[in-house]
Motif scaffolding. Sequence first.
Motif, PDB file in Angstrom:
ATOM      1  N   GLY A 117       0.786  -1.223   0.000  1.00  0.00           N
ATOM      2  CA  GLY A 117       0.000   0.000   0.000  1.00  0.00           C
ATOM      3  C   GLY A 117       0.814   1.267   0.000  1.00  0.00           C
ATOM      4  N   PHE A 118       2.025   1.218   0.587  1.00  0.00           N
ATOM      5  CA  PHE A 118       2.847   2.424   0.697  1.00  0.00           C
ATOM      6  C   PHE A 118       4.296   2.103   0.324  1.00  0.00           C
ATOM      7  N   PRO A 119       4.542   1.784  -0.949  1.00  0.00           N
ATOM      8  CA  PRO A 119       5.882   1.351  -1.354  1.00  0.00           C
ATOM      9  C   PRO A 119       6.959   2.418  -1.163  1.00  0.00           C
ATOM     10  N   VAL A 120       6.618   3.686  -1.371  1.00  0.00           N
ATOM     11  CA  VAL A 120       7.608   4.750  -1.163  1.00  0.00           C
ATOM     12  C   VAL A 120       7.987   4.827   0.311  1.00  0.00           C
ATOM     13  N   PHE A 121       7.000   4.753   1.177  1.00  0.00           N
ATOM     14  CA  PHE A 121       7.233   4.752   2.624  1.00  0.00           C
ATOM     15  C   PHE A 121       8.066   3.545   3.015  1.00  0.00           C
ATOM     16  N   PHE A 122       7.715   2.380   2.497  1.00  0.00           N
ATOM     17  CA  PHE A 122       8.443   1.146   2.799  1.00  0.00           C
ATOM     18  C   PHE A 122       9.909   1.274   2.397  1.00  0.00           C
ATOM     19  N   GLN A 123      10.152   1.813   1.202  1.00  0.00           N
ATOM     20  CA  GLN A 123      11.524   1.960   0.733  1.00  0.00           C
ATOM     21  C   GLN A 123      12.325   2.895   1.622  1.00  0.00           C
ATOM     22  N   GLN A 124      11.741   4.017   1.985  1.00  0.00           N
ATOM     23  CA  GLN A 124      12.464   4.980   2.814  1.00  0.00           C
ATOM     24  C   GLN A 124      12.778   4.409   4.195  1.00  0.00           C
ATOM     25  N   VAL A 125      11.795   3.742   4.794  1.00  0.00           N
ATOM     26  CA  VAL A 125      12.004   3.194   6.135  1.00  0.00           C
ATOM     27  C   VAL A 125      13.080   2.117   6.121  1.00  0.00           C
ATOM     28  N   PHE A 126      12.999   1.191   5.183  1.00  0.00           N
ATOM     29  CA  PHE A 126      13.946   0.078   5.184  1.00  0.00           C
ATOM     30  C   PHE A 126      15.316   0.470   4.644  1.00  0.00           C
ATOM     31  N   THR A 127      15.399   1.597   3.944  1.00  0.00           N
ATOM     32  CA  THR A 127      16.707   2.101   3.543  1.00  0.00           C
ATOM     33  C   THR A 127      17.399   2.786   4.710  1.00  0.00           C
ATOM     34  N   ALA A 128      16.665   3.634   5.414  1.00  0.00           N
ATOM     35  CA  ALA A 128      17.260   4.391   6.519  1.00  0.00           C
ATOM     36  C   ALA A 128      17.416   3.557   7.776  1.00  0.00           C
ATOM     37  N   MET A 129      16.511   2.584   7.973  1.00  0.00           N
ATOM     38  CA  MET A 129      16.482   1.833   9.231  1.00  0.00           C
ATOM     39  C   MET A 129      16.861   0.366   9.060  1.00  0.00           C
ATOM     40  N   TRP A 130      17.664   0.057   8.043  1.00  0.00           N
ATOM     41  CA  TRP A 130      17.939  -1.349   7.779  1.00  0.00           C
ATOM     42  C   TRP A 130      18.656  -2.018   8.959  1.00  0.00           C
ATOM     43  N   LEU A 131      19.535  -1.285   9.650  1.00  0.00           N
ATOM     44  CA  LEU A 131      20.298  -1.917  10.724  1.00  0.00           C
ATOM     45  C   LEU A 131      19.418  -2.273  11.927  1.00  0.00           C
ATOM     46  N   PRO A 132      18.658  -1.337  12.530  1.00  0.00           N
ATOM     47  CA  PRO A 132      17.813  -1.746  13.660  1.00  0.00           C
ATOM     48  C   PRO A 132      16.747  -2.757  13.258  1.00  0.00           C
ATOM     49  N   LEU A 133      16.211  -2.645  12.037  1.00  0.00           N
ATOM     50  CA  LEU A 133      15.198  -3.606  11.602  1.00  0.00           C
ATOM     51  C   LEU A 133      15.815  -4.975  11.364  1.00  0.00           C
ATOM     52  N   ALA A 134      17.053  -5.013  10.853  1.00  0.00           N
ATOM     53  CA  ALA A 134      17.747  -6.294  10.688  1.00  0.00           C
ATOM     54  C   ALA A 134      18.037  -6.931  12.043  1.00  0.00           C
ATOM     55  N   LEU A 135      18.459  -6.108  13.010  1.00  0.00           N
ATOM     56  CA  LEU A 135      18.713  -6.631  14.358  1.00  0.00           C
ATOM     57  C   LEU A 135      17.428  -7.143  15.001  1.00  0.00           C
ATOM     58  N   ALA A 136      16.319  -6.423  14.777  1.00  0.00           N
ATOM     59  CA  ALA A 136      15.039  -6.873  15.303  1.00  0.00           C
ATOM     60  C   ALA A 136      14.624  -8.197  14.661  1.00  0.00           C
ATOM     61  N   THR A 137      14.867  -8.341  13.353  1.00  0.00           N
ATOM     62  CA  THR A 137      14.522  -9.580  12.660  1.00  0.00           C
ATOM     63  C   THR A 137      15.332 -10.748  13.192  1.00  0.00           C
ATOM     64  N   VAL A 138      16.627 -10.537  13.368  1.00  0.00           N
ATOM     65  CA  VAL A 138      17.468 -11.582  13.954  1.00  0.00           C
ATOM     66  C   VAL A 138      16.969 -11.933  15.359  1.00  0.00           C
ATOM     67  N   GLY A 139      16.564 -10.908  16.106  1.00  0.00           N
ATOM     68  CA  GLY A 139      16.039 -11.147  17.448  1.00  0.00           C
ATOM     69  C   GLY A 139      14.776 -11.980  17.426  1.00  0.00           C
ATOM     70  N   ILE A 140      13.888 -11.723  16.473  1.00  0.00           N
ATOM     71  CA  ILE A 140      12.650 -12.499  16.372  1.00  0.00           C
ATOM     72  C   ILE A 140      12.961 -13.970  16.104  1.00  0.00           C
ATOM     73  N   VAL A 141      13.910 -14.206  15.180  1.00  0.00           N
ATOM     74  CA  VAL A 141      14.266 -15.582  14.829  1.00  0.00           C
ATOM     75  C   VAL A 141      14.923 -16.293  16.009  1.00  0.00           C
ATOM     76  N   LEU A 142      15.904 -15.633  16.635  1.00  0.00           N
ATOM     77  CA  LEU A 142      16.605 -16.252  17.758  1.00  0.00           C
ATOM     78  C   LEU A 142      15.667 -16.465  18.937  1.00  0.00           C
ATOM     79  N   ARG A 143      14.761 -15.521  19.138  1.00  0.00           N
ATOM     80  CA  ARG A 143      13.815 -15.646  20.250  1.00  0.00           C
ATOM     81  C   ARG A 143      12.922 -16.866  20.063  1.00  0.00           C
ATOM     82  N   GLY A 144      12.382 -17.028  18.859  1.00  0.00           N
ATOM     83  CA  GLY A 144      11.541 -18.189  18.596  1.00  0.00           C
ATOM     84  C   GLY A 144      12.295 -19.490  18.727  1.00  0.00           C
ATOM     85  N   ALA A 145      13.539 -19.520  18.208  1.00  0.00           N
ATOM     86  CA  ALA A 145      14.338 -20.736  18.310  1.00  0.00           C
ATOM     87  C   ALA A 145      14.669 -21.052  19.766  1.00  0.00           C
ATOM     88  N   GLY A 146      15.023 -20.024  20.532  1.00  0.00           N
ATOM     89  CA  GLY A 146      15.350 -20.255  21.942  1.00  0.00           C
ATOM     90  C   GLY A 146      14.170 -20.787  22.727  1.00  0.00           C
TER      91      GLY A 146
END
Length: 346
Positions: free
Chosen positions: A72-101
Amino acid sequence: MIAGVIAVVLLLAIAAYACAGGTDYGAGFWDLTAGSAERGKRPRWLIDHAMAPVWEVNNVWLIFVLVIMWTGFPVFFQQVFTAMWLPLALATVGIVLRGAGFALRKPARRLAGRRLYGAIFAVASLLTPFFLGAAAGGVASGRVTAGTAAPADAWSNPTSVLFGLLAVATTALLGAVFLAADARRFQAPDLDGYFRRRAMGALVVVAVLAVITLAVTHQDAPHVWHGLTHGVGLFFVVVAALATLVTAWLLVRPSGAWSRVTAVAVVASAVIAWGMAQRPYVVPTSLTVADGAGAHTTLRWLGLVTLVAVVLVFPAIALLYWLDTRGELEGLTDADLRRGGAGDEG
């Protein structure tokens, strides 16, 4: 018009994830702070039993948020994931590790393995909401703009740090409130008092951080501050404040069953207040809802798919939550299986 409707759907989905996923993250927070293996045995036992039926389904809300964003908001999505790729990547890794743990700590045969998986689950439950909150703070402060090359300041500024701390505190609040209710369901009055005390402490921390955040946004995110102190944003701030007071009153009562509802109201109202404060922008003050939205045809189809989800998927999730809160999803024990086998032989 339709872009505004889809934006409201996105905001409600974020609020749903903050409440549902936040409760699970909060359980992990209290697992981390439960103490030694012997001291924390009973709280961790309750956390395992409370989370087991629903911990996987809560990420459905996160998937729904991502689908709404990139469709629905591809421009917004692009800007957020370009500027915030590091915290969002860390959050994603956290979600995966949390579920596995969480999945591996119970069946692990060795004590060292259970401790390792438990530590991974608990630490990831703390870091994941912080990084998600920090990314949201970067959006609120207007640091996510076209051409932003992911500087550290985009998510390590005062607003982002406070949003991250608020995310951790609200998850701790939700986790403690729901665990106290589960303790009453399991007829464990000691754990009821244990988690109600922690819920009250978390509620105080949430209130203090909320006041500090409001003061900081006056300078660091002036558009959001104005939205939070005027109009619809102010209305939801008042609702969150009233829900905070009611939650505190219910937590001092041993039979405060409605504390779960009011705690959810605190978090949901705060998230909606933030979303309403950003109007008419998705990124203050550079990207409006209309400019960040996709094609009109795409939005119409997205609205239709959302309607189908409301009719087919969301009632099933609501039923799952209802069954869980009533204790209808308890797993079978060895004794249950033995009784079933004996009945079959007879």
